[in-house]
Design an enzyme around this catalytic site. Sequence first.
Site, short mmCIF file in Angstrom:
data_model
loop_
_atom_site.label_atom_id
_atom_site.label_comp_id
_atom_site.label_asym_id
_atom_site.label_seq_id
_atom_site.Cartn_x
_atom_site.Cartn_y
_atom_site.Cartn_z
N LYS A 94 -70.73 -2.90 137.65
CA LYS A 94 -70.72 -2.20 136.30
C LYS A 94 -72.39 -2.19 136.03
O LYS A 94 -72.71 -3.10 136.09
CB LYS A 94 -69.87 -2.57 135.35
CG LYS A 94 -69.64 -1.68 134.22
CD LYS A 94 -68.95 -0.67 134.09
CE LYS A 94 -69.01 0.44 133.20
NZ LYS A 94 -70.06 0.85 132.75
N SER B 266 -68.31 5.47 132.29
CA SER B 266 -68.34 4.34 131.16
C SER B 266 -68.15 4.69 129.80
O SER B 266 -68.84 5.02 128.90
CB SER B 266 -69.94 3.72 131.33
OG SER B 266 -70.01 2.79 130.45
N LYS C 202 -67.47 -3.42 129.24
CA LYS C 202 -66.32 -3.01 129.84
C LYS C 202 -65.66 -3.61 130.98
O LYS C 202 -64.44 -3.51 131.49
CB LYS C 202 -66.44 -1.27 130.04
CG LYS C 202 -67.02 -0.35 128.88
CD LYS C 202 -66.82 0.89 129.37
CE LYS C 202 -67.38 1.74 128.25
NZ LYS C 202 -68.73 1.53 127.71
N SER D 160 -72.65 -1.89 128.08
CA SER D 160 -71.44 -1.45 128.64
C SER D 160 -70.85 -2.45 129.69
O SER D 160 -69.86 -2.20 130.45
CB SER D 160 -71.55 -0.11 129.24
OG SER D 160 -71.36 0.98 128.31
#
Length: 429
Positions: free
Chosen positions: A233, A131, A74, A71
């Site tokens: 993140k 997420s 992202k 992720s």
Amino acid sequence: MLPSRVKTGNTSKGFSLKSLQVAALAALSIVATSFISPNAEASRYSSVVIDSRTGQVLSSRHADKKLYPASLTKIMTLYMTFDALSRGELKIDQKLRVSARAAGQTPTKLGLKKGSYITVKNAMLGLITKSANDAATVLAEAMAPTEAVFANMMTEKAQKLGMTRTSFRNASGLPNRRQKSTARDMAILGAALIHDFPQYYNYMSLQSFNYKGKTFKNHNNLLGKYAGADGIKTGYIRASGFNLVASAKRGDNRLIGVIFGGRTAKSRDRHMQKLLDQGFAKMETIRPFVIPLPVMRPAQIAYGSGHTRSTVQVASAHQREIVTPTKEAPKAPAVNSAKNWGIQVGAFSRATRARDQLEMARNLTDGMMDSGLYNIRRVTHDGTTIYRAQMHGFTKGQASNVCKTLQRQEVSCFIVTPETGNLLRVAQN
């Protein structure tokens, strides 16, 4: 914590081969349950810490190894979204339709329904905190005909940013064997997100997000727990382990740290804190003090500190004065000027803590401290070193008002007098 080495010695007569085997198995168990450390040469581990302003690498381990970003992907989806917002191609309150493909994404997700709508802002916040894979697809399809086309756009943007070893295949980071990146490339992306879109980066520090009656907590556990942490993140798939891109700012220094391949979220977070601590300690030797000066103001030496020509460097392009710490200097003679008063908001064992306190105080005073000069003074007494968090360049009245404002918010503040450098407590009323 796994020790760096196992001490051995002579065994007693009763210490059997079986006992040695049991001990060896126990040691292997410790290794198996410990964080995948840089020294372990684990196939999916890599890390890097950089100075976000200069790109200088402060530490690295396998930083160019191609791994699964999960992720962390992202972050690029958000970069593309921020870019579209800044160019007017998207609006923050624009409603986006949820396609069947978006609704059908696997968890984690917000649970968006086919045919429903979500605003750009809520989709962004869903990415940042939960997420959410469904929200990632919604944003991708708002910026391109299909998510596959958007992934190609992501890869092209990555190349332009200097992420030469990165290839994206979707907007979410869900498993794809051809979707690879590196710790170094993700550090580049993290720095680009911060510096290219400061007007949107503050969203990355959001610790929770309320959507349709549900509260989603940010997976980035460093927020609110590690001094200066303000983004970015986390990521996880089974093939990658626990990944993290983290940003932390202390004083005038901002670091970007990246870890791929943590065994657990907790061990990854502990390791990241250690890497950032080491990075900030190194920054103190590279750039000890950075004192902002108002634009066009002539370079000047902070009051109360003695310097020679070699200890003060002025970078005219940024109008900054860099002061190397010295031992307690003799007090400068009183200057017959209105703006020779200062304030002190604490004394600390580390310069970074003093800078953090001044930054915090500045944020609490609504511009009242913007005209002052940082003066972090290193004082050694009886072998003990402390750093005084001071700011100079005020009139007596201004210094008093700043301290009253901070004291009302339960922040310790003293006026620093120009004649003696003594600290004066001011009344709140």
